[in-house]
Motif scaffolding. Structure first.
Motif, short mmCIF file in Angstrom:
data_model
loop_
_atom_site.label_atom_id
_atom_site.label_comp_id
_atom_site.label_asym_id
_atom_site.label_seq_id
_atom_site.Cartn_x
_atom_site.Cartn_y
_atom_site.Cartn_z
N LEU A 116 0.83 -1.17 -0.07
CA LEU A 116 0.08 -0.03 0.03
C LEU A 116 1.02 1.18 -0.02
O LEU A 116 1.89 1.41 0.75
CB LEU A 116 -0.92 -0.02 1.36
CG LEU A 116 -1.72 1.03 1.48
CD1 LEU A 116 -3.02 0.95 0.29
CD2 LEU A 116 -2.50 1.11 2.76
N ASN A 117 0.44 2.09 -0.81
CA ASN A 117 1.04 3.62 -0.77
C ASN A 117 0.66 4.40 0.42
O ASN A 117 -0.43 5.23 0.32
CB ASN A 117 1.16 4.41 -2.09
CG ASN A 117 1.85 3.56 -3.22
OD1 ASN A 117 2.95 3.12 -3.19
ND2 ASN A 117 1.18 3.76 -4.54
N LEU A 118 1.48 4.29 1.37
CA LEU A 118 1.17 4.92 2.76
C LEU A 118 0.95 6.49 2.66
O LEU A 118 1.96 6.85 1.85
CB LEU A 118 1.86 4.53 3.92
CG LEU A 118 1.71 3.10 4.26
CD1 LEU A 118 2.65 2.75 5.55
CD2 LEU A 118 0.14 2.60 4.78
N CYS A 119 0.30 7.29 3.36
CA CYS A 119 0.56 8.58 3.54
C CYS A 119 0.57 8.75 5.13
O CYS A 119 0.09 7.97 5.86
CB CYS A 119 -0.44 9.37 2.81
SG CYS A 119 -2.09 9.17 3.20
N VAL A 120 1.02 10.08 5.57
CA VAL A 120 1.05 10.20 7.04
C VAL A 120 -0.58 10.55 7.36
O VAL A 120 -1.24 11.37 6.92
CB VAL A 120 1.88 11.48 7.43
CG1 VAL A 120 1.56 12.13 8.48
CG2 VAL A 120 3.49 11.03 7.05
N ALA A 121 -1.00 9.60 7.91
CA ALA A 121 -2.48 9.53 8.53
C ALA A 121 -2.80 8.83 9.60
O ALA A 121 -1.93 8.15 9.91
CB ALA A 121 -3.33 9.27 6.95
N THR A 122 -4.10 8.74 9.97
CA THR A 122 -4.48 7.80 10.94
C THR A 122 -5.29 6.46 10.08
O THR A 122 -5.99 6.81 9.35
CB THR A 122 -5.48 8.55 11.95
OG1 THR A 122 -4.77 9.55 12.43
CG2 THR A 122 -5.97 7.61 13.04
N TYR A 123 -5.05 5.25 10.61
CA TYR A 123 -5.55 4.20 9.95
C TYR A 123 -6.24 3.73 10.98
O TYR A 123 -6.03 3.78 12.03
CB TYR A 123 -4.47 3.31 9.44
CG TYR A 123 -3.81 4.27 7.97
CD1 TYR A 123 -4.47 3.77 6.86
CD2 TYR A 123 -2.65 4.84 8.30
CE1 TYR A 123 -3.51 4.27 5.71
CE2 TYR A 123 -2.12 5.49 7.17
CZ TYR A 123 -2.58 5.08 5.67
OH TYR A 123 -2.14 5.85 4.89
N ARG A 124 -7.24 2.54 10.65
CA ARG A 124 -7.90 1.65 11.28
C ARG A 124 -7.94 0.41 10.70
O ARG A 124 -8.28 0.22 9.66
CB ARG A 124 -9.32 2.30 11.65
CG ARG A 124 -10.17 1.44 12.53
CD ARG A 124 -11.66 2.07 12.74
NE ARG A 124 -12.52 1.85 11.27
CZ ARG A 124 -13.43 2.76 11.29
NH1 ARG A 124 -13.99 3.53 12.20
NH2 ARG A 124 -13.96 2.47 10.17
N LEU A 125 -7.68 -0.75 11.61
CA LEU A 125 -7.84 -2.13 11.24
C LEU A 125 -9.15 -2.42 11.97
O LEU A 125 -9.08 -2.37 13.46
CB LEU A 125 -6.96 -2.97 11.58
CG LEU A 125 -5.48 -2.83 10.87
CD1 LEU A 125 -4.25 -3.36 11.36
CD2 LEU A 125 -5.87 -3.42 9.35
N SER A 126 -10.27 -3.11 11.48
CA SER A 126 -11.29 -3.44 12.14
C SER A 126 -11.57 -4.78 12.00
O SER A 126 -11.66 -5.44 11.08
CB SER A 126 -12.61 -2.86 11.58
OG SER A 126 -12.47 -1.40 11.71
N PHE A 127 -11.61 -5.75 13.21
CA PHE A 127 -11.64 -7.03 13.01
C PHE A 127 -13.01 -7.72 13.64
O PHE A 127 -13.33 -7.14 14.45
CB PHE A 127 -10.53 -7.84 14.08
CG PHE A 127 -9.17 -7.15 13.89
CD1 PHE A 127 -8.39 -8.18 13.01
CD2 PHE A 127 -8.57 -5.92 14.36
CE1 PHE A 127 -6.94 -7.79 12.81
CE2 PHE A 127 -7.32 -5.67 13.92
CZ PHE A 127 -6.64 -6.59 13.26
N ALA A 128 -13.74 -8.50 12.74
CA ALA A 128 -15.02 -8.87 13.04
C ALA A 128 -15.05 -10.06 13.97
O ALA A 128 -15.03 -11.32 13.57
CB ALA A 128 -15.50 -9.20 11.53
N THR A 129 -14.37 -9.86 15.09
CA THR A 129 -14.21 -11.02 16.19
C THR A 129 -15.60 -11.82 16.51
O THR A 129 -15.47 -12.84 16.77
CB THR A 129 -13.58 -10.36 17.31
OG1 THR A 129 -14.07 -9.12 17.93
CG2 THR A 129 -12.02 -10.06 17.07
N GLY A 130 -16.49 -11.05 16.59
CA GLY A 130 -17.71 -11.83 17.08
C GLY A 130 -18.37 -12.79 16.13
O GLY A 130 -18.82 -13.73 16.41
N ASP A 131 -18.17 -12.35 14.70
CA ASP A 131 -18.65 -13.37 13.73
C ASP A 131 -17.60 -14.35 13.81
O ASP A 131 -18.23 -15.62 13.27
CB ASP A 131 -18.52 -12.67 12.31
CG ASP A 131 -19.70 -11.71 12.19
OD1 ASP A 131 -20.73 -11.63 12.78
OD2 ASP A 131 -19.48 -10.58 11.59
#
Length: 112
Positions: free
Chosen positions: A53-68
Motif C-alpha cells: 500500500l502507498n502509505l501517507c501520513v494519516a490515521t488508519y484503522r484495522l477493524s476485526f470482526a471478532t464476534g462473527d
C-alpha cells in the motif's frame, strides 16, 4: 525499504493462529473513515493484503470482526468487534499491527 500495513492475529485461548477472521483497513479523512479494503486472515493468522500500500501520513484503522469469527466456532466473546486505530508518521516504512485475542480480551502492539 518495505512499506505498507500487515497484521497477524493469534487466538491465545486456543494457542493457535486465528485463521479466517475478517479484517477491514480504513483511513481517516476529513469526511470520516474511508475503507481501503477487506481481507481475511490466512491459515497462519496473517493478512498481507496491504503490504504494498502507498502509505501517507494519516490515521488508519484495522477493524476485526471478532464476534462473527467466534460465532463461527460456536464460541461466545465479550468484544464483537475490535478496532485498532493507529498513526502513520513515516510513510516510507512498514507498519505491522498484531492482535492477540481471546474470548474475554485482547492486546495489540506495533510489531516488526
Amino acid at each position: 525499504m518495505k512499506t505498507g500495513i500487515t497484521t497477524h492475529v493469534l487466538d491465545l485461548g486456543e494457542g493457535r493462529p486465528a485463521s479466517g477472521l475478517a479484517v477491514t483497513l480504513s483511513q481517516q479523512t476529513a469526511s470520516g473513515w474511508e475503507a481501503l479494503g477487506d481481507g481475511r486472515t490466512d491459515a497462519d493468522g496473517r493478512v498481507g493484503l496491504w503490504r504494498d500500500l502507498n502509505l501517507c501520513v494519516a490515521t488508519y484503522r484495522l477493524s476485526f470482526a471478532t464476534g462473527d469469527w467466534f460465532a463461527g466456532q460456536s464460541r461466545d466473546c465479550f468484544y464483537p468487534m475490535v478496532d485498532i486505530v493507529f498513526s502513520v508518521d513515516d510513510a516510507t516504512t512498514h507498519y505491522h499491527v498484531p492482535l492477540l485475542l481471546n474470548r474475554w480480551g485482547y492486546s495489540t502492539y506495533r510489531g516488526s
